[in-house]
Design an enzyme around this catalytic site. Structure first.
Site, PDB file in Angstrom:
ATOM      1  N   ASN A 138      -5.010   1.866 -13.113  1.00 34.47           N
ATOM      2  CA  ASN A 138      -3.865   1.735 -12.883  1.00 34.47           C
ATOM      3  C   ASN A 138      -2.398   1.628 -13.281  1.00 34.47           C
ATOM      4  OD1 ASN A 138      -2.998  -1.131 -11.314  1.00 34.47           O
ATOM      5  ND2 ASN A 138      -2.812  -2.306 -13.668  1.00 34.47           N
ATOM      6  N   GLY A 143       0.726  -1.078   0.326  1.00 36.78           N
ATOM      7  CA  GLY A 143       0.391  -0.122  -0.196  1.00 36.78           C
ATOM      8  C   GLY A 143       1.144   2.034  -0.014  1.00 36.78           C
ATOM      9  N   SER A 144       1.672   1.407  -0.473  1.00 37.52           N
ATOM     10  CA  SER A 144       2.592   2.176  -0.439  1.00 37.52           C
ATOM     11  C   SER A 144       2.143   3.376  -1.595  1.00 37.52           C
ATOM     12  CB  SER A 144       4.204   2.625  -1.040  1.00 37.52           C
ATOM     13  OG  SER A 144       4.684   1.794  -2.320  1.00 37.52           O
ATOM     14  N   ASN A 145       1.635   3.554  -2.197  1.00 39.28           N
ATOM     15  CA  ASN A 145       0.820   3.516  -3.590  1.00 39.28           C
ATOM     16  C   ASN A 145      -0.635   4.468  -2.861  1.00 39.28           C
ATOM     17  OD1 ASN A 145       2.688   4.370  -6.513  1.00 39.28           O
ATOM     18  ND2 ASN A 145       2.306   2.179  -5.028  1.00 39.28           N
ATOM     19  N   MET A 198      -3.565  -7.265  -7.173  1.00 41.22           N
ATOM     20  CA  MET A 198      -3.270  -8.597  -8.261  1.00 41.22           C
ATOM     21  C   MET A 198      -4.370  -9.186  -8.387  1.00 41.22           C
ATOM     22  SD  MET A 198      -0.190  -7.197  -7.686  1.00 41.22           S
ATOM     23  CE  MET A 198       1.359  -8.376  -7.879  1.00 41.22           C
ATOM     24  N   ARG A 199      -4.853  -8.938  -9.122  1.00 40.20           N
ATOM     25  CA  ARG A 199      -6.129  -9.156  -9.457  1.00 40.20           C
ATOM     26  C   ARG A 199      -6.752  -8.379 -10.627  1.00 40.20           C
ATOM     27  NH1 ARG A 199      -7.817 -13.802  -6.525  1.00 40.20           N
ATOM     28  NH2 ARG A 199      -6.912 -13.663  -4.793  1.00 40.20           N
ATOM     29  N   LEU A 200      -6.896  -9.513 -12.151  1.00 41.52           N
ATOM     30  CA  LEU A 200      -7.278  -8.742 -12.967  1.00 41.52           C
ATOM     31  C   LEU A 200      -9.511  -8.458 -12.730  1.00 41.52           C
ATOM     32  CD1 LEU A 200      -6.683 -10.898 -16.470  1.00 41.52           C
ATOM     33  CD2 LEU A 200      -5.937  -8.818 -15.807  1.00 41.52           C
ATOM     34  N   ILE A 201      -9.435  -7.089 -12.720  1.00 40.61           N
ATOM     35  CA  ILE A 201     -10.786  -7.313 -13.124  1.00 40.61           C
ATOM     36  C   ILE A 201     -11.548  -7.950 -13.833  1.00 40.61           C
ATOM     37  CG2 ILE A 201     -12.320  -4.589 -13.344  1.00 40.61           C
ATOM     38  CD1 ILE A 201     -10.510  -4.730 -10.685  1.00 40.61           C
ATOM     39  N   HIS A 255       1.420   0.577 -12.500  1.00 41.24           N
ATOM     40  CA  HIS A 255       2.087  -0.440 -13.561  1.00 41.24           C
ATOM     41  C   HIS A 255       3.528   0.245 -14.110  1.00 41.24           C
ATOM     42  CE1 HIS A 255       3.321  -4.344 -15.202  1.00 41.24           C
ATOM     43  NE2 HIS A 255       3.524  -3.563 -15.964  1.00 41.24           N
TER      44      HIS A 255
HETATM   45  C1  GRF Z   1       3.521  -0.885  -7.122  1.00 40.13           C
HETATM   46  O1  GRF Z   1       4.431  -0.752  -7.682  1.00 40.13           O
HETATM   47  C2  GRF Z   1       2.345  -0.234  -8.955  1.00 40.13           C
HETATM   48  O2  GRF Z   1       3.003  -0.240  -9.769  1.00 40.13           O
HETATM   49  C3  GRF Z   1       2.251  -2.165  -8.554  1.00 40.13           C
HETATM   50  O3  GRF Z   1       1.934  -2.749  -7.511  1.00 40.13           O
HETATM   51  C4  GRF Z   1       2.868  -2.184  -6.565  1.00 40.13           C
HETATM   52  C5  GRF Z   1       2.656  -1.931  -5.915  1.00 40.13           C
HETATM   53  O4  GRF Z   1       2.819  -1.501  -4.550  1.00 40.13           O
HETATM   54  N1  GRF Z   1       0.577  -2.238  -9.680  1.00 40.13           N
HETATM   55  P1  GRF Z   1       2.160  -0.658  -3.144  1.00 40.13           P
HETATM   56  O5  GRF Z   1       1.881  -1.933  -2.622  1.00 40.13           O
HETATM   57  O6  GRF Z   1       1.843   0.570  -3.699  1.00 40.13           O
HETATM   58  O7  GRF Z   1       3.407  -0.521  -2.363  1.00 40.13           O
END
Ligand code: GRF
Length: 191
Positions: free
Chosen positions: A108, A16-18, A91-94, A110
């Site tokens: 999303n 969840g860093s994002n 980590m799942r396809l919608i 990436h």
């Molecule tokens: C990120 O690198 C994002 O690009 C990818 O999954 C990672 C999630 O990292 N889809 P975090 O959980 O936000 O740290």
């Protein structure tokens, strides 16, 4: 729609860093109405609790199939009148249950310069390919794996000294700056 009323839901399976980067932006924080996680115990859930963000946490194994848990997600989204869904390490396809209703409202992030290195371990893929640059891409979600229309991209240089850890740090620094910025732009378009 008034900008104040725009509601966001973040989907996260892991660290969840994002999600945290979005919450640290005070102008975005008040718009986050829900965290959805498919992994009970994910760090992202602790972050949501710390910021008093409501959560919907489910274990896919408790449901008959993807349609069943996506129906549940749909109820959460509709009852909270969510305008934009933000995947941040989900980590799942919608599936079609959500896409048929919300396509164009799900984005999303990436960790590569798509269309290069879609799918899992994108940072490792770039290192193994010995390319000079990789990057970050924010895109709309469609039924494919990291294939939807691109909204924004930024390059990240790879040096000979880079390891998985150092390149991950560089990519995350870009992600944490770019995602909040793009979300704010999209919110303006919604108002
Ligand atoms: C990120 O690198 C994002 O690009 C990818 O999954 C990672 C999630 O990292 N889809 P975090 O959980 O936000 O740290």
């Amino acid at each position: 729609m008034n900008n104040k009323t725009v509601k966001l839901a973040v989907f996260a399976s892991g660290t969840g860093s994002n999600f945290h980067a979005i919450l640290k932006d005070k102008s975005l924080r008040k718009h986050i109405a829900l965290l959805i996680s498919d992994r009970p115990g994910a760090r992202a859930i602790e972050i949501a609790k710390r910021y008093d963000i409501p959560t919907f946490v489910f274990n896919p194994k408790d449901f008959k199939n993807k349609i069943a848990y996506e129906e549940q997600i749909k109820q959460e989204i509709d009852s909270r009148e969510i305008d934009l869904m933000i995947l941040a390490g989900y980590m799942r396809l919608i599936g079609d249950t959500l896409l048929s209703v919300y396509e164009g409202k799900i984005i999303n992030i990436h960790p590569s310069y798509l269309p290069n290195f879609p799918g899992k371990d994108a940072i490792g893929q770039a290192l193994r390919a010995e390319v000079d640059t990789t990057g970050v891409t924010i895109h709309y979600v469609d039924s494919g794996m990291d294939t939807g229309p691109i909204i924004s991209q930024e390059e990240v240089l790879i040096t000979k000294e880079d390891t998985l850890e150092s390149l991950t740090r560089k990519i995350q620094a870009v992600e944490h700056r770019l995602y909040p910025k793009v979300i704010k732009q999209l919110m303006e378009d919604l108002t």
